[in-house]
Design a protein around this motif. Structure first.
Motif, PDB file in Angstrom:
ATOM      1  N   GLU A 140       0.673  -1.292   0.050  1.00 50.43           N
ATOM      2  CA  GLU A 140      -0.023  -0.073   0.079  1.00 50.43           C
ATOM      3  C   GLU A 140       0.822   1.285  -0.046  1.00 50.43           C
ATOM      4  N   ASN A 141       1.907   1.159   0.789  1.00 53.26           N
ATOM      5  CA  ASN A 141       2.981   2.286   0.748  1.00 53.26           C
ATOM      6  C   ASN A 141       4.232   1.968   0.905  1.00 53.26           C
ATOM      7  N   PRO A 142       4.866   1.624  -0.219  1.00 55.28           N
ATOM      8  CA  PRO A 142       6.243   0.980  -0.338  1.00 55.28           C
ATOM      9  C   PRO A 142       7.205   1.890   0.102  1.00 55.28           C
ATOM     10  N   ALA A 143       7.042   3.224  -0.087  1.00 50.17           N
ATOM     11  CA  ALA A 143       8.206   3.983   0.215  1.00 50.17           C
ATOM     12  C   ALA A 143       8.390   4.246   1.897  1.00 50.17           C
ATOM     13  N   ALA A 144       7.349   4.314   2.546  1.00 46.88           N
ATOM     14  CA  ALA A 144       7.325   4.519   3.765  1.00 46.88           C
ATOM     15  C   ALA A 144       7.704   3.246   4.421  1.00 46.88           C
ATOM     16  N   SER A 145       7.060   2.197   3.947  1.00 42.90           N
ATOM     17  CA  SER A 145       7.585   0.927   4.585  1.00 42.90           C
ATOM     18  C   SER A 145       8.850   0.398   4.391  1.00 42.90           C
ATOM     19  N   ILE A 146       9.365   0.592   3.376  1.00 42.69           N
ATOM     20  CA  ILE A 146      10.834   0.561   2.958  1.00 42.69           C
ATOM     21  C   ILE A 146      11.888   1.297   4.021  1.00 42.69           C
ATOM     22  N   ALA A 147      11.550   2.531   4.149  1.00 43.48           N
ATOM     23  CA  ALA A 147      12.068   3.644   4.850  1.00 43.48           C
ATOM     24  C   ALA A 147      12.176   2.919   6.506  1.00 43.48           C
ATOM     25  N   THR A 148      11.230   2.292   6.765  1.00 48.85           N
ATOM     26  CA  THR A 148      10.957   1.739   8.353  1.00 48.85           C
ATOM     27  C   THR A 148      11.880   0.488   8.464  1.00 48.85           C
ATOM     28  N   ILE A 149      11.562  -0.416   7.534  1.00 50.42           N
ATOM     29  CA  ILE A 149      12.221  -1.578   7.561  1.00 50.42           C
ATOM     30  C   ILE A 149      13.769  -1.797   6.894  1.00 50.42           C
ATOM     31  N   ALA A 150      13.881  -1.077   5.889  1.00 51.83           N
ATOM     32  CA  ALA A 150      15.252  -1.169   5.358  1.00 51.83           C
ATOM     33  C   ALA A 150      16.221  -0.203   5.890  1.00 51.83           C
ATOM     34  N   ILE A 151      15.650   0.858   6.426  1.00 51.02           N
ATOM     35  CA  ILE A 151      16.840   1.895   6.747  1.00 51.02           C
ATOM     36  C   ILE A 151      16.628   2.329   8.219  1.00 51.02           C
ATOM     37  N   ALA A 152      15.366   2.464   8.778  1.00 48.97           N
ATOM     38  CA  ALA A 152      15.424   2.995  10.135  1.00 48.97           C
ATOM     39  C   ALA A 152      15.905   1.736  11.122  1.00 48.97           C
ATOM     40  N   ALA A 153      15.237   0.643  10.748  1.00 52.71           N
ATOM     41  CA  ALA A 153      15.306  -0.633  11.865  1.00 52.71           C
ATOM     42  C   ALA A 153      17.005  -1.017  11.800  1.00 52.71           C
ATOM     43  N   PRO A 154      17.578  -1.157  10.621  1.00 56.13           N
ATOM     44  CA  PRO A 154      18.961  -1.580  10.673  1.00 56.13           C
ATOM     45  C   PRO A 154      19.960  -0.518  11.448  1.00 56.13           C
ATOM     46  N   LEU A 155      19.460   0.731  11.329  1.00 53.88           N
ATOM     47  CA  LEU A 155      20.346   1.723  11.837  1.00 53.88           C
ATOM     48  C   LEU A 155      19.900   1.585  13.597  1.00 53.88           C
ATOM     49  N   LEU A 156      18.734   1.939  13.975  1.00 54.43           N
ATOM     50  CA  LEU A 156      18.351   2.149  15.174  1.00 54.43           C
ATOM     51  C   LEU A 156      18.658   0.795  16.101  1.00 54.43           C
ATOM     52  N   GLU A 157      18.185  -0.266  15.589  1.00 53.37           N
ATOM     53  CA  GLU A 157      18.355  -1.647  16.213  1.00 53.37           C
ATOM     54  C   GLU A 157      19.756  -1.929  16.545  1.00 53.37           C
ATOM     55  N   GLU A 158      20.686  -1.764  15.493  1.00 52.33           N
ATOM     56  CA  GLU A 158      22.200  -2.093  15.606  1.00 52.33           C
ATOM     57  C   GLU A 158      22.831  -1.144  16.702  1.00 52.33           C
ATOM     58  N   ILE A 159      22.449   0.113  16.520  1.00 50.34           N
ATOM     59  CA  ILE A 159      22.848   1.117  17.631  1.00 50.34           C
ATOM     60  C   ILE A 159      22.651   0.748  19.121  1.00 50.34           C
ATOM     61  N   LEU A 160      21.372   0.254  19.210  1.00 49.59           N
ATOM     62  CA  LEU A 160      20.787  -0.155  20.672  1.00 49.59           C
ATOM     63  C   LEU A 160      21.238  -1.689  21.083  1.00 49.59           C
ATOM     64  N   PHE A 161      21.162  -2.768  20.117  1.00 46.90           N
ATOM     65  CA  PHE A 161      21.607  -3.935  20.485  1.00 46.90           C
ATOM     66  C   PHE A 161      23.203  -4.348  20.235  1.00 46.90           C
ATOM     67  N   ARG A 162      23.751  -3.982  19.645  1.00 46.35           N
ATOM     68  CA  ARG A 162      25.087  -4.100  19.404  1.00 46.35           C
ATOM     69  C   ARG A 162      25.974  -2.642  19.953  1.00 46.35           C
ATOM     70  N   GLY A 163      25.818  -1.641  19.601  1.00 47.85           N
ATOM     71  CA  GLY A 163      26.421  -0.473  19.830  1.00 47.85           C
ATOM     72  C   GLY A 163      26.351  -0.376  21.115  1.00 47.85           C
ATOM     73  N   ILE A 164      25.198  -0.362  22.052  1.00 46.90           N
ATOM     74  CA  ILE A 164      24.919  -0.083  23.413  1.00 46.90           C
ATOM     75  C   ILE A 164      24.868  -1.391  24.205  1.00 46.90           C
ATOM     76  N   ILE A 165      23.960  -2.192  24.206  1.00 42.34           N
ATOM     77  CA  ILE A 165      23.851  -3.296  24.957  1.00 42.34           C
ATOM     78  C   ILE A 165      24.835  -4.417  24.688  1.00 42.34           C
ATOM     79  N   LEU A 166      25.143  -4.868  23.763  1.00 47.01           N
ATOM     80  CA  LEU A 166      26.384  -5.686  23.578  1.00 47.01           C
ATOM     81  C   LEU A 166      27.733  -5.357  23.952  1.00 47.01           C
ATOM     82  N   HIS A 167      28.112  -3.856  23.510  1.00 47.95           N
ATOM     83  CA  HIS A 167      29.037  -3.366  23.911  1.00 47.95           C
ATOM     84  C   HIS A 167      29.536  -3.238  25.227  1.00 47.95           C
ATOM     85  N   GLY A 168      28.331  -3.154  26.120  1.00 47.59           N
ATOM     86  CA  GLY A 168      28.457  -3.111  27.596  1.00 47.59           C
ATOM     87  C   GLY A 168      28.639  -4.365  28.283  1.00 47.59           C
ATOM     88  N   LEU A 169      27.818  -5.428  27.788  1.00 46.84           N
ATOM     89  CA  LEU A 169      27.905  -6.825  28.243  1.00 46.84           C
ATOM     90  C   LEU A 169      29.156  -7.298  27.794  1.00 46.84           C
TER      91      LEU A 169
END
Length: 271
Positions: free
Chosen positions: A124-153
């Protein structure tokens, strides 16, 4: 390579870095609270299950927890060192075989309606969906789970515990087994890569490739077959299981190659 702080002679217990296991759970709690709060506000104006609504809901709630993580550890820096480009290429090639390898297990669990709604939103809205799944998610989730959480653990626990726990949290935020199992295994791989290279670039790149391939795959599959399993799409049991076995072997060989070629003790100083 980064050196873990030594324990002072007058200290009985090791120096604790942020986050610990419990503090990592606290970050997930912040994410849950932020998600509920953002959803309550946005649903007054938008449908948050697809399109721009989903993009705003995801990016705002995830950004809140990322900045909370930075603030709580009182450090806004990330490890962004270089890496062998071959690892990025092999890792990217692993993304599809990884999901094929676990498909027989994932197929045992039904796809939740919430995920179906997100998948349908791509049409229905490929541009917004791709921006969420393919751009925002890889950046924000990796900063949180690898860059912050795993880095500290990694500073507080053994690599095995740190990588496994951060991967479990990564799987849990996906909210369903169909996505969670793949997220857990992908988290183990990307956590291992991050641990060895101390570079957040690689997990971000691999996450981007994985999610982009998923988006492309949804466009290839007709919308009426969006909840079909891989075995239904292949329509040939022998070919399907050959793909599964081949994918398992490819993943195993690739990981062993990376370990021997780049992560052997004699090679670590070159990264």
């Amino acid at each position: 390579m980064e050196i873990i702080d030594a324990v002072p002679e007058n200290e009985v217990t090791p120096v604790k870095h942020y986050p610990t296991l419990l503090q990592s759970l606290g970050l997930i709690g912040i994410w849950l609270i932020a998600s509920i709060a953002v959803a309550l506000v946005l649903t007054l104006f938008l449908d948050i299950t697809s399109g721009i609504g989903l993009f705003l809901f995801y990016t705002i709630s995830m950004s809140i927890v990322v900045f909370a993580g930075f603030a709580l550890r009182k450090n806004y820096t990330l490890e962004l060192t270089g890496f062998p480009i071959t690892i990025a290429i092999i890792g990217a090639l692993l993304m599809i075989p990884l999901h094929i390898a676990i498909d027989p297990i994932v197929a045992l669990f039904p796809v939740p309606e919430s995920l179906k709604n997100i998948m349908e939103g791509i049409y229905e809205n490929p541009a917004a969906s791709i921006a969420t799944i393919a751009i925002a998610a890889p950046l924000l989730e990796e900063i949180l789970f690898r860059g912050i959480i795993l880095h500290g653990l990694l500073k507080n626990y053994s690599a095995g515990i740190a990588i496994a726990f951060s991967s479990l949290l990564f799987a849990l935020i996906h909210g369903n087994v169909a996505q969670g199992l793949g997220a857990f295994l992908m988290g183990l791989f990307m956590g291992w890569i991050y641990w060895k290279t101390k570079s957040l670039y690689l997990p971000i790149i691999l996450h981007f490739v994985n999610n982009t391939v998923s988006c492309v795959g949804m466009f290839i599959v007709p919308q009426e077959q969006i909840d079909s399993t891989l075995i239904d799409i292949v329509a040939n049991d022998q070919l399907y299981y050959a793909l599964v076995i081949g994918s398992i072997l490819f993943c195993g060989v690739s990981v062993l190659f990376i370990q021997k070629k780049y992560f052997a003790e004699s090679k670590l100083s070159d990264i």
